[in-house]
Design a protein around this motif. Sequence first.
Motif, PDB file in Angstrom:
ATOM      1  N   ASN A   1     -12.626  -5.416  -9.242  1.00 43.09           N
ATOM      2  CA  ASN A   1     -13.123  -5.469  -7.871  1.00 43.09           C
ATOM      3  C   ASN A   1     -12.185  -6.352  -7.031  1.00 43.09           C
ATOM      4  N   VAL A   2     -11.812  -5.842  -5.871  1.00 45.78           N
ATOM      5  CA  VAL A   2     -10.846  -6.537  -5.012  1.00 45.78           C
ATOM      6  C   VAL A   2     -11.364  -7.911  -4.552  1.00 45.78           C
ATOM      7  N   LYS A   3     -12.681  -8.106  -4.649  1.00 48.44           N
ATOM      8  CA  LYS A   3     -13.237  -9.402  -4.208  1.00 48.44           C
ATOM      9  C   LYS A   3     -12.703 -10.565  -5.040  1.00 48.44           C
ATOM     10  N   LEU A   4     -12.158 -10.248  -6.220  1.00 47.17           N
ATOM     11  CA  LEU A   4     -11.517 -11.250  -7.065  1.00 47.17           C
ATOM     12  C   LEU A   4     -10.409 -11.992  -6.322  1.00 47.17           C
ATOM     13  N   LEU A   5      -9.851 -11.341  -5.309  1.00 46.66           N
ATOM     14  CA  LEU A   5      -8.708 -11.916  -4.590  1.00 46.66           C
ATOM     15  C   LEU A   5      -9.142 -12.712  -3.365  1.00 46.66           C
ATOM     16  N   MET A   6     -10.467 -12.935  -3.243  1.00 45.44           N
ATOM     17  CA  MET A   6     -10.983 -13.614  -2.037  1.00 45.44           C
ATOM     18  C   MET A   6     -11.778 -14.852  -2.416  1.00 45.44           C
TER      19      MET A   6
ATOM     20  N   VAL B   1      -4.738  -0.489  -2.821  1.00 47.69           N
ATOM     21  CA  VAL B   1      -5.633   0.638  -2.524  1.00 47.69           C
ATOM     22  C   VAL B   1      -6.903   0.439  -3.339  1.00 47.69           C
ATOM     23  N   ILE B   2      -8.055   0.560  -2.663  1.00 50.73           N
ATOM     24  CA  ILE B   2      -9.340   0.446  -3.382  1.00 50.73           C
ATOM     25  C   ILE B   2     -10.193   1.684  -3.115  1.00 50.73           C
ATOM     26  N   ASP B   3     -11.138   1.931  -4.025  1.00 50.43           N
ATOM     27  CA  ASP B   3     -12.087   3.023  -3.783  1.00 50.43           C
ATOM     28  C   ASP B   3     -13.294   2.468  -3.025  1.00 50.43           C
ATOM     29  N   SER B   4     -14.312   3.315  -2.853  1.00 51.00           N
ATOM     30  CA  SER B   4     -15.426   2.899  -1.991  1.00 51.00           C
ATOM     31  C   SER B   4     -16.324   1.872  -2.667  1.00 51.00           C
ATOM     32  N   ARG B   5     -16.071   1.581  -3.956  1.00 49.80           N
ATOM     33  CA  ARG B   5     -16.843   0.506  -4.590  1.00 49.80           C
ATOM     34  C   ARG B   5     -16.039  -0.797  -4.642  1.00 49.80           C
ATOM     35  N   GLY B   6     -14.831  -0.741  -4.063  1.00 51.34           N
ATOM     36  CA  GLY B   6     -14.002  -1.949  -4.029  1.00 51.34           C
ATOM     37  C   GLY B   6     -13.088  -2.066  -5.243  1.00 51.34           C
ATOM     38  N   HIS B   7     -13.060  -1.033  -6.095  1.00 48.07           N
ATOM     39  CA  HIS B   7     -12.233  -1.124  -7.300  1.00 48.07           C
ATOM     40  C   HIS B   7     -10.776  -0.788  -6.988  1.00 48.07           C
ATOM     41  N   ILE B   8      -9.885  -1.611  -7.546  1.00 49.85           N
ATOM     42  CA  ILE B   8      -8.461  -1.486  -7.222  1.00 49.85           C
ATOM     43  C   ILE B   8      -7.829  -0.297  -7.945  1.00 49.85           C
ATOM     44  N   GLU B   9      -7.070   0.516  -7.189  1.00 49.07           N
ATOM     45  CA  GLU B   9      -6.359   1.650  -7.783  1.00 49.07           C
ATOM     46  C   GLU B   9      -4.845   1.464  -7.720  1.00 49.07           C
ATOM     47  N   VAL B  10      -4.377   0.735  -6.696  1.00 49.91           N
ATOM     48  CA  VAL B  10      -2.942   0.465  -6.576  1.00 49.91           C
ATOM     49  C   VAL B  10      -2.779  -1.010  -6.213  1.00 49.91           C
ATOM     50  N   PHE B  11      -1.800  -1.656  -6.855  1.00 52.78           N
ATOM     51  CA  PHE B  11      -1.557  -3.078  -6.616  1.00 52.78           C
ATOM     52  C   PHE B  11      -0.044  -3.237  -6.687  1.00 52.78           C
ATOM     53  N   ASN B  12       0.624  -3.160  -5.542  1.00 53.47           N
ATOM     54  CA  ASN B  12       2.096  -3.041  -5.582  1.00 53.47           C
ATOM     55  C   ASN B  12       2.796  -4.349  -5.970  1.00 53.47           C
ATOM     56  N   ALA B  13       4.121  -4.270  -6.084  1.00 55.57           N
ATOM     57  CA  ALA B  13       4.889  -5.417  -6.594  1.00 55.57           C
ATOM     58  C   ALA B  13       4.706  -6.652  -5.704  1.00 55.57           C
ATOM     59  N   ALA B  14       4.696  -6.453  -4.370  1.00 55.89           N
ATOM     60  CA  ALA B  14       4.556  -7.610  -3.474  1.00 55.89           C
ATOM     61  C   ALA B  14       3.176  -8.252  -3.650  1.00 55.89           C
ATOM     62  N   ALA B  15       2.152  -7.424  -3.855  1.00 54.05           N
ATOM     63  CA  ALA B  15       0.801  -7.969  -4.076  1.00 54.05           C
ATOM     64  C   ALA B  15       0.777  -8.759  -5.379  1.00 54.05           C
ATOM     65  N   GLN B  16       1.512  -8.267  -6.381  1.00 50.87           N
ATOM     66  CA  GLN B  16       1.562  -8.968  -7.672  1.00 50.87           C
ATOM     67  C   GLN B  16       2.207 -10.340  -7.504  1.00 50.87           C
ATOM     68  N   ARG B  17       3.285 -10.382  -6.706  1.00 48.15           N
ATOM     69  CA  ARG B  17       3.953 -11.677  -6.466  1.00 48.15           C
ATOM     70  C   ARG B  17       3.045 -12.609  -5.676  1.00 48.15           C
ATOM     71  N   MET B  18       2.346 -12.032  -4.702  1.00 48.68           N
ATOM     72  CA  MET B  18       1.524 -12.835  -3.803  1.00 48.68           C
ATOM     73  C   MET B  18       0.349 -13.484  -4.544  1.00 48.68           C
ATOM     74  N   PHE B  19      -0.304 -12.684  -5.427  1.00 44.56           N
ATOM     75  CA  PHE B  19      -1.530 -13.190  -6.051  1.00 44.56           C
ATOM     76  C   PHE B  19      -1.330 -13.709  -7.474  1.00 44.56           C
TER      77      PHE B  19
ATOM     78  N   ALA C   1      -9.932  13.233  -2.720  1.00 45.89           N
ATOM     79  CA  ALA C   1     -10.924  14.063  -3.427  1.00 45.89           C
ATOM     80  C   ALA C   1     -12.330  13.826  -2.873  1.00 45.89           C
ATOM     81  N   GLY C   2     -12.407  13.819  -1.556  1.00 49.03           N
ATOM     82  CA  GLY C   2     -13.703  13.718  -0.893  1.00 49.03           C
ATOM     83  C   GLY C   2     -14.315  12.323  -0.910  1.00 49.03           C
ATOM     84  N   GLU C   3     -13.622  11.369  -1.521  1.00 55.77           N
ATOM     85  CA  GLU C   3     -14.152   9.994  -1.628  1.00 55.77           C
ATOM     86  C   GLU C   3     -13.412   9.092  -0.651  1.00 55.77           C
ATOM     87  N   PRO C   4     -14.108   8.232   0.077  1.00 60.84           N
ATOM     88  CA  PRO C   4     -13.383   7.301   0.933  1.00 60.84           C
ATOM     89  C   PRO C   4     -12.588   6.286   0.098  1.00 60.84           C
ATOM     90  N   HIS C   5     -11.389   6.021   0.547  1.00 59.60           N
ATOM     91  CA  HIS C   5     -10.539   4.992  -0.061  1.00 59.60           C
ATOM     92  C   HIS C   5      -9.984   4.131   1.065  1.00 59.60           C
TER      93      HIS C   5
END
Length: 360
Positions: A61-66, A32-50, A118-122
């Motif tokens: 910033n989620v761009k770290l994963l690209m 899960v990222i906020d509208s600036r691309g900052h990661i808020e949730v990074f589940n166990a499968a994502a941890q294994r994957m990356f 809270a009114g912010e796109p995620h």
Amino acid sequence: MSESVPPVPDPGQVAEARWRAVIDAAVDGIIVIDSRGHIEVFNAAAQRMFGYTEPEMIGKNVKLLMPEPDHSQHDGYIRHHVATGERKIIGIGRAVTGKRRNGDTFPLHLSVGEMEIAGEPHFTGILHDLSSRADLEDRLREATAMARLGEMAAVIAHEVKNPLAAVRGAIQVIGSRMKGDTGDAAIVREIIARIDGLNTLIQDLLVFARPPKPKPSPTDLRALVTSVVTLLKSDPAFGQLEVDILGEAPTLPSDPALMTIVFQNLLINSAQAMHGKGRIVVAFDESRGWHRVAVIDHGPGIHPDIRAALFRPFKTTKARGTGLGMATAKRLVELHDGRITVDCPAGGGTTVTVALPSPA
Ligand SMILES: Nc1ncnc2c1ncn2[C@@H]1O[C@H](COP(=O)(O)OP(=O)(O)O)[C@@H](O)[C@H]1O
Ligand SMILES: [Mg+2]
């Protein structure tokens, strides 16, 4: 007594724990990222994957994963979407490339959902690792291409073989009618030598394209390698080579004619890599159900341009190479349910290892 009353669970905490358990149990990565691309949730499968932990990734910033170009452009993608509402991936999903902590890139399917907190796109990304599927597809494609190539090579070789034999016969007749050792006789000899070269190529092509079905018999691999070495050293170009054969080799069920071709190809490559001088080691050993034969040379190693495609036919760096040696060796070893691997150690040289399964 107040101590004996079990603590009342905080409903908020229970909901949080339940929600967390669900996303960590998911087989697919969830980010899960906020509208600036900052990661808020990074589940166990994502941890294994990356290969990153969640605490490391929160706020990053989620761009770290690209990999590039997405890495540089991702902030722009989000801004564009927030400004225009245009959907390129949201609600659609597509195959993209991810980048693991160790820098490896891998294919994944990404679907993105949008929500408001809270009114912010995620944005919630669900990521499915496609590397094993891509691997399988690659191998399938390679096998199909190889089969087609093999068929074509076999047809051509077959069609060329007979006319070539006829040409050789005719030239020989003409040669035999020539008197003495004239210049023309030398030309005839040269023509015959070239035709013999072509014949060898066609034979090699046929072995690669239509390898005979192995006829396994108990084979002493050490004796087999020794006779290949003797043959190799009878070639004046390789007379100065030393070949050490180390370790014990068992008698294994294999086709001696095909195994001879395998070790001929490997030893000739090593001998050529060392320009016919120096020491080659052939080492036998056995562990965990595999008998291994390593051919070790101290040549320049496999050229980087060719490493990835070493076992493809017609890949050669030699002016008069055919690029069939390694492809044929692999094919013949695999027909014996064996494996062939290549290693260029940091210290230089090349080690090619043939592994054959121990008889059950
Ligand atoms: N022992 C080795 N050392 C260095 N390079 C090697 C070695 N074995 C194979 N190669 C490289 O792999 C290429 C393919 O080998 P091969 O399939 O036997 O074809 P060819 O020998 O006809 O070129 C060679 O041209 C060479 O560049
Ligand atoms: Mg070769």
